[in-house]
Write a protein that holds these residues in place. Structure first.
Motif, PDB file in Angstrom:
ATOM      1  N   ARG A 107      42.869  32.927  65.964  1.00 36.50           N
ATOM      2  CA  ARG A 107      41.981  33.880  66.614  1.00 36.50           C
ATOM      3  C   ARG A 107      41.375  34.779  65.538  1.00 36.50           C
ATOM      4  O   ARG A 107      42.084  35.391  64.748  1.00 36.50           O
ATOM      5  N   GLN A 108      40.064  34.847  65.495  1.00 31.98           N
ATOM      6  CA  GLN A 108      39.384  35.623  64.475  1.00 31.98           C
ATOM      7  C   GLN A 108      38.774  36.879  65.083  1.00 31.98           C
ATOM      8  O   GLN A 108      38.289  36.869  66.211  1.00 31.98           O
ATOM      9  N   GLY A 109      38.797  37.962  64.324  1.00 33.25           N
ATOM     10  CA  GLY A 109      38.216  39.216  64.766  1.00 33.25           C
ATOM     11  C   GLY A 109      37.383  39.830  63.656  1.00 33.25           C
ATOM     12  O   GLY A 109      37.249  39.266  62.569  1.00 33.25           O
ATOM     13  N   CYS A 110      36.827  40.982  63.930  1.00 35.82           N
ATOM     14  CA  CYS A 110      35.969  41.668  62.959  1.00 35.82           C
ATOM     15  C   CYS A 110      36.507  43.072  62.716  1.00 35.82           C
ATOM     16  O   CYS A 110      36.768  43.817  63.662  1.00 35.82           O
ATOM     17  N   GLN A 111      36.702  43.413  61.464  1.00 34.12           N
ATOM     18  CA  GLN A 111      37.150  44.747  61.086  1.00 34.12           C
ATOM     19  C   GLN A 111      36.074  45.436  60.258  1.00 34.12           C
ATOM     20  O   GLN A 111      35.397  44.804  59.446  1.00 34.12           O
ATOM     21  N   PHE A 112      35.916  46.725  60.465  1.00 31.65           N
ATOM     22  CA  PHE A 112      35.027  47.532  59.640  1.00 31.65           C
ATOM     23  C   PHE A 112      35.903  48.344  58.689  1.00 31.65           C
ATOM     24  O   PHE A 112      36.722  49.156  59.133  1.00 31.65           O
ATOM     25  N   LEU A 113      35.752  48.098  57.392  1.00 34.02           N
ATOM     26  CA  LEU A 113      36.598  48.725  56.389  1.00 34.02           C
ATOM     27  C   LEU A 113      35.791  49.688  55.530  1.00 34.02           C
ATOM     28  O   LEU A 113      34.685  49.369  55.084  1.00 34.02           O
ATOM     29  N   TRP A 114      36.350  50.883  55.329  1.00 29.80           N
ATOM     30  CA  TRP A 114      35.730  51.865  54.451  1.00 29.80           C
ATOM     31  C   TRP A 114      36.463  51.859  53.117  1.00 29.80           C
ATOM     32  O   TRP A 114      37.692  51.943  53.077  1.00 29.80           O
ATOM     33  N   GLN A 115      35.697  51.750  52.038  1.00 33.32           N
ATOM     34  CA  GLN A 115      36.291  51.698  50.711  1.00 33.32           C
ATOM     35  C   GLN A 115      36.125  53.034  49.999  1.00 33.32           C
ATOM     36  O   GLN A 115      35.164  53.772  50.239  1.00 33.32           O
ATOM     37  N   ASN A 116      37.071  53.320  49.126  1.00 27.71           N
ATOM     38  CA  ASN A 116      37.020  54.521  48.309  1.00 27.71           C
ATOM     39  C   ASN A 116      36.061  54.260  47.153  1.00 27.71           C
ATOM     40  O   ASN A 116      36.445  53.761  46.104  1.00 27.71           O
ATOM     41  N   LYS A 117      34.781  54.591  47.344  1.00 30.57           N
ATOM     42  CA  LYS A 117      33.773  54.281  46.328  1.00 30.57           C
ATOM     43  C   LYS A 117      34.038  55.027  45.025  1.00 30.57           C
ATOM     44  O   LYS A 117      33.786  54.506  43.935  1.00 30.57           O
ATOM     45  N   ASP A 118      34.518  56.267  45.132  1.00 34.95           N
ATOM     46  CA  ASP A 118      34.823  57.020  43.918  1.00 34.95           C
ATOM     47  C   ASP A 118      35.893  56.314  43.098  1.00 34.95           C
ATOM     48  O   ASP A 118      35.811  56.245  41.874  1.00 34.95           O
ATOM     49  N   LEU A 119      36.889  55.772  43.780  1.00 38.85           N
ATOM     50  CA  LEU A 119      37.956  55.072  43.083  1.00 38.85           C
ATOM     51  C   LEU A 119      37.423  53.815  42.411  1.00 38.85           C
ATOM     52  O   LEU A 119      37.803  53.466  41.299  1.00 38.85           O
ATOM     53  N   LEU A 120      36.493  53.120  43.095  1.00 42.52           N
ATOM     54  CA  LEU A 120      35.930  51.892  42.536  1.00 42.52           C
ATOM     55  C   LEU A 120      35.032  52.178  41.342  1.00 42.52           C
ATOM     56  O   LEU A 120      34.935  51.380  40.413  1.00 42.52           O
ATOM     57  N   GLN A 121      34.375  53.333  41.349  1.00 44.08           N
ATOM     58  CA  GLN A 121      33.408  53.615  40.289  1.00 44.08           C
ATOM     59  C   GLN A 121      34.048  54.189  39.039  1.00 44.08           C
ATOM     60  O   GLN A 121      33.756  53.762  37.926  1.00 44.08           O
ATOM     61  N   ASP A 122      34.933  55.165  39.188  1.00 41.54           N
ATOM     62  CA  ASP A 122      35.474  55.814  37.996  1.00 41.54           C
ATOM     63  C   ASP A 122      37.000  55.868  37.957  1.00 41.54           C
ATOM     64  O   ASP A 122      37.572  56.557  37.114  1.00 41.54           O
ATOM     65  N   GLY A 123      37.624  55.147  38.875  1.00 40.30           N
ATOM     66  CA  GLY A 123      39.073  55.087  38.853  1.00 40.30           C
ATOM     67  C   GLY A 123      39.769  56.300  39.416  1.00 40.30           C
ATOM     68  O   GLY A 123      40.993  56.406  39.347  1.00 40.30           O
ATOM     69  N   LYS A 124      39.020  57.251  39.994  1.00 45.42           N
ATOM     70  CA  LYS A 124      39.622  58.459  40.552  1.00 45.42           C
ATOM     71  C   LYS A 124      39.583  58.411  42.077  1.00 45.42           C
ATOM     72  O   LYS A 124      38.556  58.082  42.666  1.00 45.42           O
TER      73      LYS A 124
END
Length: 237
Positions: A206-223
């Motif tokens: 059974r497949q579903g859809c999730q909306f995920l929010w990412q920590n963009k600050d963490l992805l960009q500068d590691g903080k």
């Protein structure tokens, strides 16, 4: 050596062997102990846990019940443990199968109790079993786990088992271990199809859809976010 399974109600096995670090904190023993201590899981909460423990043994035969292990289990030979909850409701799962319940009710069949393997109250995809140090998850282990799940289902009269937010690896191994079928609309399933599916013990994906929010600050500068306001600012940016 052969693989066998045992059905355990307590968590004494946790301290008797070296376990691999899980891929999510929601499968850490500390988190599960907190669920137990706060009564978030347990019979009164409608989350009755049973643990399917797979272990190596020289014995060929095997018999076990949920309340009593008929044959002695050498916990030191454990290779994997998967939690299975006996449930009479859908609360705390974040994904629902009411259509299945309605289909069963339409044909006068009992949908409850049902079995669920998940990290309770946590809609996060991740590992759903514990592996002993040095072990690798494979089809043989999953086959034995599913045999344990089927045993539980027969003993409590459960209609089905649901693995929620499992990893693609576990889903693939489970579908390889048992016959797979695809049902697009459970609400439209016929009585004959329900009986056929039950008789064949399949795994349905059974497949579903999730909306995920990412920590963009963490992805960009590691903080990470400095506070909740920074989190909200990123969401609205």
């Amino acid at each position: 050596m052969n693989l066998q399974y045992a059905l355990l109600k307590d968590t004494s096995w946790q301290s008797q062997i070296d376990w691999q670090l899980p891929d999510t904190p929601f499968m850490s023993f500390a988190f599960w102990q907190a669920l137990i201590d706060t009564h978030a899981i347990g019979e009164q909460a409608g989350w009755l846990p049973i643990f399917v423990l797979v272990y190596r043994t020289d014995d060929v035969g095997h018999k076990a019940t949920i309340d009593t292990i008929i044959e002695p289990v050498d916990i030191a030979q454990a290779v994997a443990v998967m939690p299975v909850f006996v449930k009479n409701h859908h609360r705390g799962e974040f994904v629902f199968d009411h259509a299945w319940a309605q289909a069963y009710a339409q044909y006068g069949l009992d949908y409850y109790p049902r079995l669920v393997t998940s990290s309770p109250y946590t809609p996060i995809t991740g590992q759903r079993l514990w592996l002993a140090a040095g072990e690798t998850l494979d089809t043989n282990i999953v086959k034995m786990i599913m045999a344990g799940v089927d045993d539980i289902a027969q003993q409590v009269g459960a209609s089905s088992w649901h693995g929620l937010f499992v990893t693609p690896e576990l889903a693939k191994l489970a579908m390889s271990a048992m016959p797979a079928h695809n049902v697009s609309d459970p609400a439209q399933i016929t009585h004959t199809e329900i009986e056929a599916l039950t008789a064949n013990n399949p795994i349905l994906e059974r497949q579903g859809c999730q909306f995920l929010w990412q920590n963009k600050d963490l992805l960009q500068d590691g903080k990470p976010f400095t506070d909740f306001d920074a989190f909200l600012t990123t969401l609205t940016a």
